[in-house]
Each structure stands twice: as structure tokens, then as C-alpha cells.
Design a protein around this motif. Structure first.
Motif, mmCIF file in Angstrom:
data_model
loop_
_atom_site.group_PDB
_atom_site.id
_atom_site.type_symbol
_atom_site.label_atom_id
_atom_site.label_comp_id
_atom_site.label_asym_id
_atom_site.label_seq_id
_atom_site.Cartn_x
_atom_site.Cartn_y
_atom_site.Cartn_z
ATOM 1 N N LEU A 108 -15.872 -15.128 7.633
ATOM 2 C CA LEU A 108 -14.657 -14.378 7.994
ATOM 3 C C LEU A 108 -13.691 -14.299 6.820
ATOM 4 N N PHE A 109 -13.509 -15.412 6.119
ATOM 5 C CA PHE A 109 -12.610 -15.439 4.968
ATOM 6 C C PHE A 109 -13.083 -14.489 3.876
ATOM 7 N N LEU A 110 -14.370 -14.537 3.575
ATOM 8 C CA LEU A 110 -14.907 -13.689 2.503
ATOM 9 C C LEU A 110 -14.828 -12.208 2.859
ATOM 10 N N THR A 111 -15.218 -11.852 4.084
ATOM 11 C CA THR A 111 -15.192 -10.430 4.454
ATOM 12 C C THR A 111 -13.770 -9.891 4.512
ATOM 13 N N THR A 112 -12.844 -10.662 5.070
ATOM 14 C CA THR A 112 -11.461 -10.175 5.117
ATOM 15 C C THR A 112 -10.834 -10.140 3.734
ATOM 16 N N SER A 113 -11.238 -11.051 2.856
ATOM 17 C CA SER A 113 -10.703 -11.030 1.485
ATOM 18 C C SER A 113 -11.163 -9.792 0.729
ATOM 19 N N PHE A 114 -12.435 -9.463 0.837
ATOM 20 C CA PHE A 114 -12.921 -8.263 0.160
ATOM 21 C C PHE A 114 -12.332 -6.993 0.769
ATOM 22 N N TYR A 115 -12.163 -6.972 2.074
ATOM 23 C CA TYR A 115 -11.541 -5.810 2.718
ATOM 24 C C TYR A 115 -10.087 -5.664 2.266
ATOM 25 N N HIS A 116 -9.373 -6.778 2.202
ATOM 26 C CA HIS A 116 -7.979 -6.764 1.759
ATOM 27 C C HIS A 116 -7.880 -6.294 0.298
ATOM 28 N N ALA A 117 -8.789 -6.779 -0.545
ATOM 29 C CA ALA A 117 -8.801 -6.365 -1.948
ATOM 30 C C ALA A 117 -9.069 -4.867 -2.073
ATOM 31 N N GLN A 118 -10.014 -4.379 -1.284
ATOM 32 C CA GLN A 118 -10.344 -2.951 -1.318
ATOM 33 C C GLN A 118 -9.146 -2.117 -0.895
ATOM 34 N N LEU A 119 -8.468 -2.530 0.171
ATOM 35 C CA LEU A 119 -7.293 -1.779 0.622
ATOM 36 C C LEU A 119 -6.180 -1.800 -0.420
ATOM 37 N N GLY A 120 -5.962 -2.946 -1.026
ATOM 38 C CA GLY A 120 -4.912 -3.057 -2.043
ATOM 39 C C GLY A 120 -5.191 -2.194 -3.250
ATOM 40 N N LEU A 121 -6.424 -2.212 -3.737
ATOM 41 C CA LEU A 121 -6.771 -1.383 -4.888
ATOM 42 C C LEU A 121 -6.732 0.093 -4.546
ATOM 43 N N GLN A 122 -7.096 0.441 -3.322
ATOM 44 C CA GLN A 122 -7.022 1.842 -2.909
ATOM 45 C C GLN A 122 -5.587 2.344 -2.960
ATOM 46 N N VAL A 123 -4.645 1.539 -2.510
ATOM 47 C CA VAL A 123 -3.230 1.930 -2.548
ATOM 48 C C VAL A 123 -2.766 2.100 -3.992
ATOM 49 N N VAL A 124 -3.190 1.205 -4.866
ATOM 50 C CA VAL A 124 -2.814 1.321 -6.281
ATOM 51 C C VAL A 124 -3.359 2.622 -6.856
ATOM 52 N N PHE A 125 -4.615 2.923 -6.566
ATOM 53 C CA PHE A 125 -5.202 4.164 -7.081
ATOM 54 C C PHE A 125 -4.501 5.394 -6.514
ATOM 55 N N GLU A 126 -4.176 5.358 -5.234
ATOM 56 C CA GLU A 126 -3.487 6.499 -4.625
ATOM 57 C C GLU A 126 -2.103 6.704 -5.222
ATOM 58 N N ASP A 127 -1.462 5.613 -5.610
ATOM 59 C CA ASP A 127 -0.112 5.716 -6.169
ATOM 60 C C ASP A 127 -0.100 6.110 -7.640
ATOM 61 N N TYR A 128 -1.091 5.651 -8.422
ATOM 62 C CA TYR A 128 -0.998 5.796 -9.866
ATOM 63 C C TYR A 128 -2.014 6.739 -10.489
ATOM 64 N N LEU A 129 -3.030 7.133 -9.769
ATOM 65 C CA LEU A 129 -3.967 8.129 -10.300
ATOM 66 C C LEU A 129 -3.613 9.484 -9.697
ATOM 67 N N HIS A 130 -3.309 10.440 -10.548
ATOM 68 C CA HIS A 130 -2.818 11.718 -10.062
ATOM 69 C C HIS A 130 -3.899 12.800 -10.022
ATOM 70 N N HIS A 131 -4.976 12.604 -10.751
ATOM 71 C CA HIS A 131 -6.078 13.550 -10.723
ATOM 72 C C HIS A 131 -6.954 13.217 -9.522
ATOM 73 N N LYS A 132 -7.178 14.207 -8.655
ATOM 74 C CA LYS A 132 -7.901 13.955 -7.405
ATOM 75 C C LYS A 132 -9.311 13.433 -7.635
ATOM 76 N N GLY A 133 -9.981 13.945 -8.648
ATOM 77 C CA GLY A 133 -11.344 13.498 -8.939
ATOM 78 C C GLY A 133 -11.393 12.041 -9.371
ATOM 79 N N GLN A 134 -10.466 11.667 -10.261
ATOM 80 C CA GLN A 134 -10.389 10.274 -10.705
ATOM 81 C C GLN A 134 -10.071 9.352 -9.535
ATOM 82 N N LYS A 135 -9.117 9.781 -8.728
ATOM 83 C CA LYS A 135 -8.701 8.974 -7.585
ATOM 84 C C LYS A 135 -9.866 8.741 -6.629
ATOM 85 N N LEU A 136 -10.577 9.797 -6.291
ATOM 86 C CA LEU A 136 -11.703 9.690 -5.371
ATOM 87 C C LEU A 136 -12.806 8.825 -5.963
#
Length: 94
Positions: free
Chosen positions: A38-66
Motif C-alpha cells: 500500500l505504501f509503495l503503490t500510493t507513493s508512486f501514484y502520489h509522485a506521478q500526480l505531483g510531477l503531472q501538475v508540475v508538467f502542466e504548470d511549466y511545460l507550455h508546448h502541448k506535445g512536450q507536456k503530453l
């Protein structure tokens, strides 16, 4: 994630100085194995969500972001599956 993190840190503190066999026996016990998964799966899910938010905020080219979001999702999924497999292998071996 907070309760699991507190449990994980407390468990690591209790395992300081333990030998390899003791740690493997701890991971192989049912309750620690389930909580560790449970700890490992929630940690990786949390990391993925956090990095996704960073990419959505700071990458402006849609292709790079995706592309960045897909790479992170795949990497987190791959690493999550590998860690769960490792815990299960230890748990079912002993």
C-alpha cells in the motif's frame, strides 16, 4: 499516505541493526507486506500526480507536456509493479 509513511519510518527505525534474514522475515509477514505494498503503490501514484501538475504548470508546448506526462505515468507504473512484485516474491518465498 501520511499514516503509511509514519508506519514505514517507525518500522525502519525498529529494523536498524537487523540482519538481512530479519528484514526479509519482516517483509514476508502478512501485515507488513500488505502495508508495504500500500505504501509503495500510493507513493508512486502520489509522485506521478505531483510531477503531472508540475508538467502542466511549466511545460507550455502541448506535445512536450503530453510526452512528459506519459513517460512519468509509464515509469511510475513500471516501478510500482516492480516493487509490488519484489514484495510479493519475498512474502511468498519464505
Amino acid at each position: 499516505l501520511v499514516p503509511l509513511t509514519l508506519w514505514f519510518v517507525a518500522s525502519l527505525l525498529c529494523l536498524i541493526g537487523a540482519d538481512h534474514a530479519t528484514v526479509l522475515a519482516w517483509i514476508g509477514s502478512p501485515v507488513p507486506a500488505v502495508l508495504l505494498i500500500l505504501f509503495l503503490t500510493t507513493s508512486f501514484y502520489h509522485a506521478q500526480l505531483g510531477l503531472q501538475v508540475v508538467f502542466e504548470d511549466y511545460l507550455h508546448h502541448k506535445g512536450q507536456k503530453l510526452a512528459a506526462i506519459l513517460v512519468v505515468k509509464f515509469a511510475c507504473l513500471l516501478l510500482g509493479v516492480a516493487t509490488v512484485f519484489s514484495v510479493l516474491k519475498i512474502a511468498f518465498q519464505g
